[in-house]
Motif scaffolding. Structure first.
Motif, short mmCIF file in Angstrom:
data_model
loop_
_atom_site.label_atom_id
_atom_site.label_comp_id
_atom_site.label_asym_id
_atom_site.label_seq_id
_atom_site.Cartn_x
_atom_site.Cartn_y
_atom_site.Cartn_z
N PHE A 50 7.75 26.26 31.91
CA PHE A 50 8.20 27.64 31.84
C PHE A 50 7.67 28.37 33.08
CE2 PHE A 50 8.87 30.98 28.28
CZ PHE A 50 9.91 31.52 29.01
N LYS A 61 10.21 20.66 26.64
CA LYS A 61 9.61 19.37 26.97
C LYS A 61 10.45 18.21 26.44
CE LYS A 61 4.82 20.97 27.19
NZ LYS A 61 3.47 20.90 26.57
N LEU A 104 8.47 25.93 24.13
CA LEU A 104 7.87 24.95 25.04
C LEU A 104 8.10 23.53 24.54
CD1 LEU A 104 4.46 26.64 25.92
CD2 LEU A 104 6.58 26.65 27.24
N ASP A 130 4.64 22.49 34.46
CA ASP A 130 4.86 23.73 33.74
C ASP A 130 6.32 23.82 33.30
OD1 ASP A 130 4.17 27.26 34.45
OD2 ASP A 130 4.94 26.23 32.68
#
Length: 212
Positions: A203, A191, A187, A201
């Protein structure tokens, strides 16, 4: 005459008992001989003082003063919904409980997406990854900071700041917590790479992982 030193365990317990002088009077139970107990949680071992504690949320969350086997004073934060206590090096018990709540929240956020975690792990094992895994990713995944640092020191990785994602994925087959760390690292990478706006989001669906 041969002088013998006091056993290490006794020194640790004496130091822990001294912390009672800093306790708020209404949070210090009447100590007895069983107040000091051994504890182990997420790689952290030591002694806990059940007589010296602070409660929040009407007694639901409790921070108890403790000391690790290597002499680090911590707060062991317990909650009935958590299997293990969270060890915090914070000086203030309120800060320790806030740190624990943040860690538990981060863990839940990843746990509810376990299908995504499993697909990501398989993809990394089969195809490798374009990101590394750091100590900060472990913190971000909700792992106990004290435990993470201790395990890295014991493994001789105290000065290592990044690890292979594929190695972490492989180890996560044995140590499930590392799967959380792998997902947190992914993640972070998404980002940073795509500069996603806050709250978006990164993912969105399991099916998208295969193309990473």
């Amino acid at each position: 005459m041969v002088l013998t030193s006091k056993p290490k365990a006794e020194f640790l317990k004496d130091r822990l008992v001294l912390q009672r002088q800093f306790a708020v009077s209404n949070t210090l139970d009447h100590p007895d001989e069983d107040a000091l107990q051994r504890f182990q949680a997420e790689g952290v071992q030591g002694w806990i003082d059940t007589a010296n504690h602070v409660e929040h949320d009407h007694g639901v969350t409790t921070a108890r003063r403790a000391i690790t086997d290597d002499g680090q004073l911590i707060w062991a934060v317990a909650h009935p919904e958590q299997r293990f206590a969270y060890s915090s090096a914070a000086v203030d018990p309120n800060d320790a409980m806030e740190e624990a709540r943040s860690a538990w929240f981060a863990r839940r956020q990843i746990g509810v997406r376990w299908k995504d975690v499993a697909v990501l792990r398989l993809d990394v094992l089969l195809n490798g990854a374009h990101f590394s895994v750091t100590r900060e990713d472990a913190y971000g995944a909700g792992l106990c900071r004290v435990g993470v640092d201790k395990r890295l020191r014991q493994a001789g990785f105290a000065q290592v700041f990044a690890f292979s994602a594929r190695k972490v994925a492989a180890l996560s087959l044995i140590e499930t917590q590392l799967a959380y760390v792998l997902f947190a690292a992914h993640l972070r990478h998404i980002k940073r790479t795509h500069k996603l706006v806050r709250h978006q989001d990164p993912f969105p669906a399991s099916s998208a992982i295969a193309g990473i």
